[in-house]
Design a protein around this motif. Structure first.
Motif, PDB file in Angstrom:
ATOM      1  N   ASN A  40     -11.624  -1.376  -0.685  1.00  0.00           N
ATOM      2  CA  ASN A  40     -10.002  -1.063  -0.314  1.00  0.00           C
ATOM      3  C   ASN A  40      -9.288  -1.792  -1.693  1.00  0.00           C
ATOM      4  N   ASP A  45       0.807  -1.109  -0.354  1.00  0.00           N
ATOM      5  CA  ASP A  45      -0.002   0.108  -0.117  1.00  0.00           C
ATOM      6  C   ASP A  45       0.600   1.317   0.181  1.00  0.00           C
ATOM      7  N   THR A  95      -6.183  10.861  -3.746  1.00  0.00           N
ATOM      8  CA  THR A  95      -6.877   9.175  -2.841  1.00  0.00           C
ATOM      9  C   THR A  95      -5.786   8.400  -2.879  1.00  0.00           C
ATOM     10  N   TYR A 146      -4.715   8.098   4.909  1.00  0.00           N
ATOM     11  CA  TYR A 146      -4.705   6.813   5.565  1.00  0.00           C
ATOM     12  C   TYR A 146      -5.854   7.690   7.035  1.00  0.00           C
ATOM     13  N   TRP A 183      -6.776   5.524   1.191  1.00  0.00           N
ATOM     14  CA  TRP A 183      -7.715   4.915   2.286  1.00  0.00           C
ATOM     15  C   TRP A 183      -8.704   4.571   2.845  1.00  0.00           C
ATOM     16  N   PRO A 184      -9.458   5.017   3.444  1.00  0.00           N
ATOM     17  CA  PRO A 184     -10.791   5.210   2.843  1.00  0.00           C
ATOM     18  C   PRO A 184     -10.641   7.306   1.743  1.00  0.00           C
TER      19      PRO A 184
END
Length: 587
Positions: A370, A220, A499, A435, A503-504
């Protein structure tokens, strides 16, 4: 030039030598009770990194297929590719010219430890010792990421080496027989002559000795740079000239804590991963107690040593930079919850009513899924009955205690002692929040609109949570278009709708990230029902090496100020200036 926004007015100042002379207001000049200040220190794992990476001026060379152990260019299956090693490459030497072990200037030769705090397990850094490093950080003994390593898992001590041990460990040389004498001898020579040696590089994604991933690439996060895989041996002198970011920030904050006058202080960091909303870690409550604070501070009860030790206890390995969630949590800390249940009356799920009050996302509440591993579903967003009121949690799988929503202790330990005090949070952060959107945005906006809240320009606050993906006028707070994205180029609101790896996020254009909405809520809502007036919390932000428009929007929304600081001296000055402004502010 560093811009400062305070109560909607843009002013400019230079955080240089002149600002260092501003200082704090002397104790006997204070016309109001001491302010209540929580320092919020970024503990994201990127704080491990150097502010400027060690040089990798060329694309790393490929290993030489015919090279044998001991040759330059050999690909060692356990220790990495011995390509581009040494200290003689012209471009590399020029790029490292900021350090000179033979200089008479301590600012260049690193002869004085950057942080010699006796309450740390080691000096940061011992000039006569050597440390294992990567090109982006001092090698960390955590999560099997770096080998060999020097920084402890808790960041408060170091493993150092003499020159022979440092070179032997990194160059794959065993005590009883030599495996790579060329690199070993090269390392010893470089340390003697330069104070540093650039060693092997780990092939991307390769498992190496002791389970090291060189370091682990997280799914991520963007791909780590080549500097993350390059091994170095560095003299403590090198690290005293250019320490890692966490060492600089920690030292600057401790210095300010030791000298700040007429202020109650506490220390917090971003919280551990609790799933959705992550409450703050409060490492030290605001102190001293009220009866030792008014009309002036009892120095013995303030206990600056304990506050500095709280800073030393910060662990810089968080995978989120959850500024908005942490600010929301600290709002609960400054509220009168323990007296009259105010925070619970606002943010218990029964008070919120339904999931759409928690998130302006999908029609029935929730958010999108996600897009990054582990690909969690967003449909159950923040539906726990205690989502915004979480208690401390002991993870049975790891034995780790995770923070819950902290309240003031109460009694003489209140976060706010009297109605005429100023409450403020001073954030030190390395970059934009990530995040970080698990907050009850719609409920906060509903409360503010009911009281007639206004933007700094006097226009009414608006917010429409219905069908946000199709609503071009969702409202809320986003001041990013008032700041520069690059020198001479204004940002847009869309620049703060980021974005990627975040996430989210919300669905409404112009308000997909809510950390500035949280700061606005704290600076406009009356957080205490037990005191007269409006008991709000201001937010000041120090962007350590960053002027991201979102950080500036947070500071403006929080009726505080923003400061850019690129080194330790500027960081100390920024913290001092923030305290000076807080001392002059009105409740």
């Amino acid at each position: 030039m560093n811009s400062r926004w305070s109560r909607g007015t843009k002013q400019c100042l230079v955080l240089g030598g002149l600002l260092g002379a501003v200082g704090l207001l002397p104790l006997d000049s204070q016309a109001q009770p001491p302010a209540n200040v929580l320092f919020l220190l970024d503990n994201h794992r990127s704080m491990q990194n150097f502010p400027t990476y060690l040089p990798e001026p060329k694309t790393p060379s490929a290993p030489i297929p015919t090279a044998k152990r001991g040759d330059k260019g050999y690909s060692d299956p356990d220790y990495g590719d011995f390509t581009d090693t040494g200290c003689s490459d012209t471009e590399l030497v020029q790029a490292m010219s900021w350090f000179d072990k033979n200089s008479l200037d301590p600012e260049k030769n690193g002869s004085i430890p950057y942080d010699n705090d006796p309450d740390l397990g080691s000096p940061f850094f011992a000039p006569g010792e050597y440390y294992q490093s990567r090109g982006w950080r001092v090698a960390w003994n955590g999560n099997n990421e770096d080998y060999p390593y020097s920084v402890s898992p808790t960041f408060d001590s170091l493993t150092s080496y003499d020159a022979a041990a440092a070179c032997r460990t990194i160059a794959n040389v065993y005590e009883y027989y030599s495996r790579n004498p060329t690199s070993y001898n090269e390392c010893l020579s470089c340390l003697a002559n330069k104070g540093w040696w650039r060693g092997p590089i780990i092939p991307f994604g390769k498992n190496t000795k002791n389970g090291t991933l060189g370091p682990k690439q997280y799914d991520d996060e963007p791909t780590f740079p080549n500097e993350a895989r390059r091994k170095w041996v560095l003299s403590g002198r090198v690290l005293n000239v250019r320490p890692p970011s966490f060492v600089i920030a920690r030292k600057a904050l401790k210095d300010v804590i030791q000298t700040a006058g007429h202020v109650r202080m506490g220390v917090a960091t971003f919280g551990g991963d609790r799933g959705w909303f992550d409450p703050a870690w409060i490492l030290s409550d605001v102190r001293p107690q009220c009866d030792a604070s008014l009309p002036s501070i009892n120095e013995a009860e303030l206990n600056r040593t304990a506050l500095s030790n709280a800073v030393n206890n910060t662990v810089f390995r968080h995978n989120e930079r959850s500024l908005g969630e942490t600010l929301f949590s600290l709002g609960g800390y400054f509220s009168s919850q323990t007296v009259d249940g105010r925070w619970n009356s606002w943010f218990a799920q029964s008070a919120i009513g339904n999931t759409t009050w928690g998130w302006p996302g999908q029609p029935g509440g929730g958010t999108y899924n996600n897009p990054y591993p582990p690909y969690q579903t967003g449909s159950s967003y923040a539906m726990a009955s205690d989502e915004w009121l979480k208690a401390t949690y002991l993870d049975p799988a790891t034995g780790t205690t995770l923070p819950g929503q902290r309240w003031e202790i109460g009694g003489a330990n209140r976060s706010t002692c009297s109605a005429d005090q100023v409450n403020a949070i001073i954030v030190v952060t390395k970059d934009a929040p990530r995040y970080d959107n698990s907050v009850p945005i719609t409920k906060m906006m509903e409360l503010l609109i009911a009281q007639g809240a206004q933007h700094p320009d006097g226009t009414p606050l608006t917010f429409d949570p219905i069908s946000p993906a199709n609503n071009l006028n969702s409202g809320g707070v986003n001041y990013c278009d008032q700041f520069e994205k690059y020198p001479g180029v204004l940002a847009t609101k869309a620049d703060c709708d980021y974005t990627d790896y975040n996430w989210p996020a919300g669905l409404a254009a112009g308000n997909k990230n809510f950390m500035d909405d949280v700061a606005f809520f704290l600076s406009h809502a009356d957080l205490r029902g037990d005191l007269p007036g409006t008991q709000r919390v201001r937010t000041y932000v120090v962007g350590y090496g960053s002027s991201h428009p979102m950080l500036q929007s947070v500071a403006l929304a929080g009726q505080g100020g923003f400061f850019r600081a690129d080194d330790g001296a500027a960081l100390r000055n920024a913290l001092e200036q923030a305290l000076t402004e807080i001392s002059a502010a009105t409740p």
